[in-house]
Design a protein around this motif. Structure first.
Motif, PDB file in Angstrom:
ATOM      1  N   THR A   1      42.031  39.741  37.745  1.00  9.05           N
ATOM      2  CA  THR A   1      41.604  39.531  39.129  1.00  9.05           C
ATOM      3  C   THR A   1      42.442  38.418  39.768  1.00  9.05           C
ATOM      4  OG1 THR A   1      40.075  37.661  38.831  1.00  9.05           O
ATOM      5  CG2 THR A   1      39.223  39.852  38.305  1.00  9.05           C
ATOM      6  N   ASN A   2      42.226  38.232  41.047  1.00  7.76           N
ATOM      7  CA  ASN A   2      42.594  36.984  41.719  1.00  7.76           C
ATOM      8  C   ASN A   2      41.311  36.384  42.261  1.00  7.76           C
ATOM      9  OD1 ASN A   2      45.700  38.050  43.356  1.00  7.76           O
ATOM     10  ND2 ASN A   2      45.309  37.370  41.283  1.00  7.76           N
TER      11      ASN A   2
ATOM     12  N   GLY B   1      40.794  44.460  34.313  1.00  5.42           N
ATOM     13  CA  GLY B   1      40.213  43.222  33.793  1.00  5.42           C
ATOM     14  C   GLY B   1      40.926  41.988  34.317  1.00  5.42           C
TER      15      GLY B   1
ATOM     16  N   GLN C   1      44.683  36.952  26.448  1.00  2.00           N
ATOM     17  CA  GLN C   1      43.315  37.014  25.889  1.00  2.00           C
ATOM     18  C   GLN C   1      42.585  38.250  26.415  1.00  2.00           C
ATOM     19  OE1 GLN C   1      40.750  33.630  26.566  1.00  2.00           O
ATOM     20  NE2 GLN C   1      40.534  33.988  28.754  1.00  2.00           N
TER      21      GLN C   1
ATOM     22  N   ASP D   1      46.024  33.639  29.488  1.00  6.59           N
ATOM     23  CA  ASP D   1      44.813  34.299  29.969  1.00  6.59           C
ATOM     24  C   ASP D   1      44.966  35.827  29.930  1.00  6.59           C
ATOM     25  OD1 ASP D   1      42.286  34.614  31.017  1.00  6.59           O
ATOM     26  OD2 ASP D   1      42.901  34.228  33.087  1.00  6.59           O
TER      27      ASP D   1
ATOM     28  N   HIS E   1      38.058  35.164  31.223  1.00  4.94           N
ATOM     29  CA  HIS E   1      38.049  33.782  31.715  1.00  4.94           C
ATOM     30  C   HIS E   1      36.864  33.572  32.670  1.00  4.94           C
ATOM     31  CE1 HIS E   1      40.095  29.963  32.187  1.00  4.94           C
ATOM     32  NE2 HIS E   1      40.103  30.070  33.507  1.00  4.94           N
ATOM     33  N   ILE E   2      36.634  34.528  33.568  1.00  6.86           N
ATOM     34  CA  ILE E   2      35.515  34.393  34.506  1.00  6.86           C
ATOM     35  C   ILE E   2      34.192  34.364  33.742  1.00  6.86           C
ATOM     36  CG2 ILE E   2      34.278  35.511  36.421  1.00  6.86           C
ATOM     37  CD1 ILE E   2      36.978  36.707  37.294  1.00  6.86           C
TER      38      ILE E   2
ATOM     39  N   GLY F   1      42.053  26.095  38.798  1.00  8.19           N
ATOM     40  CA  GLY F   1      42.027  27.474  38.316  1.00  8.19           C
ATOM     41  C   GLY F   1      43.368  28.117  38.591  1.00  8.19           C
ATOM     42  N   THR F   2      43.672  29.166  37.850  1.00  7.78           N
ATOM     43  CA  THR F   2      44.830  29.966  38.213  1.00  7.78           C
ATOM     44  C   THR F   2      44.310  31.057  39.119  1.00  7.78           C
ATOM     45  OG1 THR F   2      44.447  31.279  36.243  1.00  7.78           O
ATOM     46  CG2 THR F   2      46.117  29.573  36.105  1.00  7.78           C
ATOM     47  N   ARG F   3      45.040  31.362  40.172  1.00 10.47           N
ATOM     48  CA  ARG F   3      44.587  32.428  41.062  1.00 10.47           C
ATOM     49  C   ARG F   3      44.434  33.735  40.277  1.00 10.47           C
ATOM     50  NH1 ARG F   3      47.032  34.938  46.628  1.00 10.47           N
ATOM     51  NH2 ARG F   3      47.020  37.064  45.890  1.00 10.47           N
ATOM     52  N   THR F   4      45.435  34.040  39.452  1.00  9.61           N
ATOM     53  CA  THR F   4      45.350  35.232  38.615  1.00  9.61           C
ATOM     54  C   THR F   4      44.512  34.903  37.398  1.00  9.61           C
ATOM     55  OG1 THR F   4      47.537  35.913  39.346  1.00  9.61           O
ATOM     56  CG2 THR F   4      46.710  36.924  37.326  1.00  9.61           C
ATOM     57  N   MET F   5      43.340  35.491  37.296  1.00 13.39           N
ATOM     58  CA  MET F   5      42.506  35.197  36.133  1.00 13.39           C
ATOM     59  C   MET F   5      41.809  36.446  35.605  1.00 13.39           C
ATOM     60  SD  MET F   5      39.353  32.866  37.575  1.00 13.39           S
ATOM     61  CE  MET F   5      40.331  31.475  38.082  1.00 13.39           C
ATOM     62  N   SER F   6      41.554  36.420  34.313  1.00 13.67           N
ATOM     63  CA  SER F   6      40.977  37.595  33.663  1.00 13.67           C
ATOM     64  C   SER F   6      39.455  37.532  33.732  1.00 13.67           C
ATOM     65  CB  SER F   6      41.404  37.630  32.198  1.00 13.67           C
ATOM     66  OG  SER F   6      40.719  36.608  31.491  1.00 13.67           O
ATOM     67  N   ILE F   7      38.837  38.681  33.496  1.00  8.19           N
ATOM     68  CA  ILE F   7      37.373  38.689  33.462  1.00  8.19           C
ATOM     69  C   ILE F   7      36.849  37.949  32.230  1.00  8.19           C
ATOM     70  CG2 ILE F   7      37.073  40.734  34.903  1.00  8.19           C
ATOM     71  CD1 ILE F   7      36.725  42.378  32.360  1.00  8.19           C
TER      72      ILE F   7
END
Lengths: 437, 78, 381
Positions: free
Chosen positions: A130-131, A128, A26, A23, C77-78, C69-75
């Protein structure tokens, strides 16, 4: 092609569970490509450098972050956590990499416009990354530089009408389970109480004046999906006083196998035929139930509302109608004096808007703790140091047997002078008239 | 209020040689006749006037004179 | 890069400032079926792992598809989640307290299309983006902290070990064969900014070496009184020491009082605590938060230390998986891990699992320790 070789992290891309490494990669690729043509306000390659510094930690087995004392935006004492990388030359993109906590709606329902707007701010002004969400419940925007903090705050407040969350010695961002929005067990409107109290205590949330952190959490029922009793200084857990409502026909349907027990939660294994006596009646912790093969009866006075029978037969049993909540105080994680679970303070409180009864308890606890609490002492530790009796006294709560698992096993009772007839001033001369020296 | 603010600033200046950041409780001790909520109002005013600022460890928060202390806020940030 | 102003004027911070507005109201983003049936839900059913249906008094139904979901996620992905919500769910979605994401629809056919869409999406590295599961008597998503990704006092990483544990128990995220729900959590140090102390299985990063003291820099980098005040066990004190033939103001640490919390490092960067040999993970088990059947309970330490083995933490994963399998094979229906161990006794737990009981597992921290020793002749050989 990524900026840094990450042979160790690359091994976290395989396997079925979503890979945070894939992630972040990407995101790095997206920023390099810059499809929206943004003038990124912090280094474009910060996700690459985040992976780079993480790879270094995977190699050395040591963290590369330092704390910074930066707290937030002007006038706020929380909401931002300062972070600096201890290898800034190698990883300039994350040399300064502060987090911003954003207040989440209680229950965490969103529409895509809100999330996209938030992503747009963080695309331009942050990493870019987040949590979704942090442990306390906030939306966490992970990584930006100091000059962007006020800009992010300005855009959040002016364009999105949303505020920062809490950090430091203040009221932390309160959190609720999804409550009545999609759960038949919710004994009160957890989301509304959470929202209302969050709004009423904005000053306590943004401007720290407590000895240490203070958390509210709101669980709709004793199942405790947001862990209020384990994780919040002030836990409001839904409960009820009257009879569990029983649909005897549905009970029979469960007993006869017509309805899947446990709402299907155990369907991954063949546990044999559902046995109402063994699985429900015999498992009841207070032995308040009887099943004669045709009728289920519950002695309400003996029921401790553990939820097991309701969880097991949700179509047959429902929570009672005289609903409210119990308040438990003082939960915390282990540091420093050991972990504490919330202790029952108010057995039953009505939960009706605007929640004045609940707020009265909160404010009495705060007044006491702000006065008596030592620096870095959670209210649970203040309770331990100054006694549960003291908490009862400051909150005007009458003591009752439900406050304890058992009465004290020592007789070292601290009586108050006014509790003893005649007080503690005694007449020595009169005593000597009765007794020689 | 003006006098109260002076009490806070004088206290901080008197400690400037050893310590630059203080817990909220250190200020309530300066105002034995005031409750914590009133002391907070004094401090909030001073923060809004850019005389005091917060410092946070993440879990706890402290107050100090703006710019004071060895641990600067922004490490080499422009 | 050209600085783009939001409109904020640094010279006048209070000008047009908006503060204290809080979060958005919780009902602003309810899907219409949720809004309509608020407080009127009658019952629910888990149709298959990761898929729930809630039925309202009037007969309305809402189907929920839950994904990990992974707590750490990119925008990025969101935004993909937003695309999915726009396509299937009229633009609504929600997150759970365990980092899961829930998508809701109102009929079964739509649910199946949504579920299959979610299950079909994969990252380029091969992992699922949105695995459906995490319900009932299975193993739900882990809650965790920041670890090496962003924290300054972690004793281990968080996202990495979580990925490895979830890979190992993935089948149980997608099934419901456990005797009861199993909740796993990870905190990367004992401060537990994400509390794990009431989890069925709690993984906690631990340091085992007191901080080093950088005498050369202590007085320049830190306000020594702050570092002293930060110590919860009063192990840190100011001290004059000889450094390069000069007396310098620095710090002394009473090492046997140190509980390795790292709070002094937070206040003073001249007291680093991270150590590749010292740091690792302890395993705690048997905690729960729910009041169902038995009362909530704390997790207890059953493995005192496992070294950090990035990138895949094989010893940790093997141990966690083993505990899960022994539990699954031996517990009765409805018994959480803690209930099961209380029934069989801790002696039997160590016998069944083959885990070694060591002196590290006996409590010696302050008053509560005594209450965990055995004041009885009742025990199992």
């Amino acid at each position: 092609m990524t900026k840094h070789a990450t042979p160790l992290l690359d091994q976290l891309e395989s396997g079925p569970w979503p890979s945070f490494v894939s992630d972040i990669k990407q995101e790095a690729a997206s920023r390099a490509e810059n499809p929206k043509g943004l003038d990124y306000q912090i280094p474009v390659d910060c996700p690459d450098d985040l992976l780079g510094v993480l790879e270094l930690s995977y190699t050395e087995k040591e963290t590369h972050w330092k704390h910074g004392g930066i707290v937030g935006v002007f006038g706020y004492g929380g909401g931002v956590i300062g972070r600096y990388c201890d290898q800034p030359e190698k990883f300039p993109g994350v040399a300064h990499f502060h987090t911003v906590r954003v207040a989440q709606p209680s229950g965490k329902y969103y529409n895509t416009k809100f999330l996209r707007d938030l992503c747009d701010i963080w695309d331009l002004r942050g990493s870019g990354i987040t949590n979704m969400h942090g442990s306390t419940g906030d939306i966490v925007l992970l990584g930006t530089q100091t000059p962007q903090l006020e800009e992010v705050f300005y855009e959040l407040t002016h364009n999105m009408n949303v505020d920062l969350g809490g950090s430091g010695s203040n009221l932390r961002t309160p959190e609720a389970c999804l409550g009545q929005s999609r759960c038949e067990y919710a004994c009160y409107n957890t989301q509304d109480m959470c929202y209302q109290l969050t709004m009423d205590y904005q000053d306590e949330l943004h401007r720290p004046a407590f000895p240490y952190k203070f958390k509210f959490k709101f669980d709709g029922c004793p199942n405790g999906c947001v862990s209020a009793m384990a994780r919040s200084d002030f836990a409001v857990v839904g409960t009820w006083k009257d009879d569990i409502k029983i649909d005897q026909e549905k009970v029979k349907a469960y007993a006869g196998g017509a309805i899947k027990p446990n709402a299907g939660a155990h369907s991954g294994r063949d546990w044999g035929r559902f046995d109402l006596q063994k699985e429900v009646v015999d498992r009841c912790p207070s032995h308040c139930m009887k099943w004669d093969g045709a009728k289920l009866s519950i002695k309400t006075a003996d029921c401790v509302r553990c939820m097991h029978c309701i969880n097991t037969m949700p179509q047959a049993l429902r929570i009672g109608d005289e609903r409210g909540a119990s308040i438990l105080v003082g939960a915390k994680a282990p540091v420093v004096d050991g972990a504490q679970m919330g202790s029952l303070l108010v057995p039953f409180v009505r939960c009706e808007h605007p929640y004045d009864e609940v707020k009265e308890v909160i404010e009495k606890i705060w007044d006491w703790w702000m006065e008596e609490g030592k620096n870095r002492e959670r209210v649970g530790e203040t309770m331990k140091r100054l006694s549960f009796q003291k908490l009862l006294e400051v909150t005007d709560t009458p003591a009752s047997a439900c406050h304890v698992k058992e009465p004290r096993s020592n007789p070292y009772i601290f009586f108050k002078e006014e509790e003893v007839p005649g007080g503690w001033s005694r007449d020595l001369a009169a005593y000597r008239n009765r007794h020689q020296r | 209020m003006a006098d109260d603010k002076d009490v806070v600033v004088e206290f901080l200046n008197s400690k400037a040689g050893t310590k630059s950041k203080f817990y909220f409780n250190d200020f309530t001790a300066l105002f034995p006749d005031k409750g914590p909520r009133d002391v907070k109002k004094v401090l909030t005013k001073l923060v809004n006037e850019e005389i005091l600022e917060f410092w946070s460890s993440g879990s706890t928060t402290m107050y100090g004179l703006k710019g004071a202390g060895k641990q600067s806020h922004a490490e080499g940030e422009s | 890069m050209a600085f783009i102003s939001s409109g904020y004027n640094p010279a006048k911070p209070m000008e047009n400032r908006i503060t204290d507005i809080g979060p958005h109201k919780y009902d602003a983003y309810f899907p219409s079926v949720i809004k309509k049936n608020f407080g009127k839900w009658l019952y629910h059913e888990i149709l298959e792992p990761g898929v729930l249906v809630h039925v309202a008094e009037g007969g309305d139904k809402v189907y929920t598809v839950r994904v990990g979901g992974t707590r750490t996620m990119s925008i990025t992905h969101i935004r993909e989640m937003c695309d999915i919500a726009d396509k299937h769910c009229n633009g609504y979605l929600r997150f759970t307290t365990r980092n899961n994401v829930e998508f809701m629809v109102t009929d079964e056919a739509a649910m199946k299309a949504l579920r299959d869409d979610l299950n079909s999406r994969k990252f380029s590295g091969g992992s699922y983006k949105f695995p459906v599961g995490g319900t009932g008597a299975g193993i739900s998503n882990m809650v965790h902290t920041q670890g090496w990704v962003h924290c300054h006092t972690p004793a281990t990483d968080a996202s990495g070990p979580v990925k490895c544990v979830m890979d190992a128990i993935f089948d149980d995220f997608k099934s419901m064969r456990m005797p009861a729900p199993v909740r796993i959590a990870l905190a990367c140090c004992i401060n537990m900014c994400g509390a794990v102390h009431c989890s069925d299985i709690g993984l906690v990063g631990i340091h085992r070496k007191p901080p080093m003291i950088d005498h050369q820099w202590a007085d320049q980098l830190c306000e020594i009184p702050l570092a002293v005040a930060a110590c919860p066990t009063a192990a840190v004190r100011p001290s004059k020491v000889e450094f390069n033939g000069e007396k310098v103001s620095s710090i002394a640490i009473k090492q046997d009082r140190c509980m390795y919390c790292g709070n002094c490092y937070t206040m003073c960067p001249a007291l680093p605590i991270s150590d590749s040999e010292g740091d690792g993970i302890a395993i705690m088990i048997g905690g729960k938060v729910s009041n169902r059947i038995s009362m909530p309970k704390f997790s207890k330490v059953v493995v005192g230390y496992i070294p950090n083995e990035p990138p895949r933490w094989p010893t940790l994963i093997k141990t966690v998986k083993h505990i899960v399998e022994v539990y699954a094979a031996n517990a009765e229906k409805y018994e959480r891990i803690g209930d099961w161990v209380e029934r069989i006794g801790w002696e039997s737990f160590f016998k069944l699992t083959g885990l070694t009981f060591t002196h590290h597992l006996i409590d010696d921290f302050r008053d509560p320790a005594y209450y965990t020793w055995r004041q009885s002749t009742q025990f199992k050989f």
